[in-house]
Design a protein around this motif. Sequence first.
Motif, mmCIF file in Angstrom:
data_model
loop_
_atom_site.group_PDB
_atom_site.id
_atom_site.type_symbol
_atom_site.label_atom_id
_atom_site.label_comp_id
_atom_site.label_asym_id
_atom_site.label_seq_id
_atom_site.Cartn_x
_atom_site.Cartn_y
_atom_site.Cartn_z
ATOM 1 N N MET A 1 0.839 -1.198 0.000
ATOM 2 C CA MET A 1 0.000 0.000 0.000
ATOM 3 C C MET A 1 0.875 1.250 0.000
ATOM 4 O O MET A 1 1.825 1.340 0.772
ATOM 5 N N GLY A 157 -6.089 -2.539 0.273
ATOM 6 C CA GLY A 157 -5.439 -2.775 -1.009
ATOM 7 C C GLY A 157 -6.315 -3.366 -2.093
ATOM 8 O O GLY A 157 -5.823 -3.720 -3.169
ATOM 9 N N HIS A 160 -7.214 0.752 -5.494
ATOM 10 C CA HIS A 160 -6.065 1.654 -5.501
ATOM 11 C C HIS A 160 -6.490 3.031 -6.013
ATOM 12 O O HIS A 160 -7.295 3.132 -6.953
#
Length: 215
Positions: A1, A157, A160
């Motif tokens: 991330m 995650g 995005h």
Amino acid sequence: MTFQDFLIGALVLLVGAAFCFAGYRFFRILIAIWGFFAGFNLGAAGMVSLFGQNFLGTVSGWVLGLVVGLVLAALAYLFYYFAVVLLGASVGYSIGSGLIAAISPNLNVTASIVGIVLAVVFAFLILALNLPKLLIMVMTALGGAVAILGGLLILTGQIHTTGSTALKFGVAVALVRASWFWSIVAIALAVVGFLAQWRTTQQYTLAWSEPTQSS
């Protein structure tokens, strides 16, 4: 991330939680923050549509998003009717575009058109119907629930922020494309949020004073 994903995900999650569970009581402050995020997404998505850039992948996308976000935030904070129209339009767009995304992930243009149509319908309803308190609670609960889950998916995650083809159409589209399960959870969370607002605002009525012109 990435740090960008963490920052945006955390902010979306926190604002969504406040909107879902306390949207009516703190509407004036929260709608300004909501307006900033809506304007930021609109500006960034506009750069993608106009110049084919990655979503939040360039400085120009960030700059335009910030400018549009600040303008909408200021208008939403100062003017009640703009605030409720913005609320209805943003929730309507999320529902419309999310429904089309659920049918097919390839109908991006159709999703935008249906989203705009429902944005206009919801904005009209919240102005025309004499139930402003009820509608504000319903729409803030629904919009906040979607934002909460969107923030969680960004933090884990699954979504995005940079280059996302779904996020540029709104958090609702990104949720549906991630899984139908999240759409069901969003509805359940919105019901809980509405009930929480209803119980805590029985004796509370929103007060709003707009700026007046000096003669």
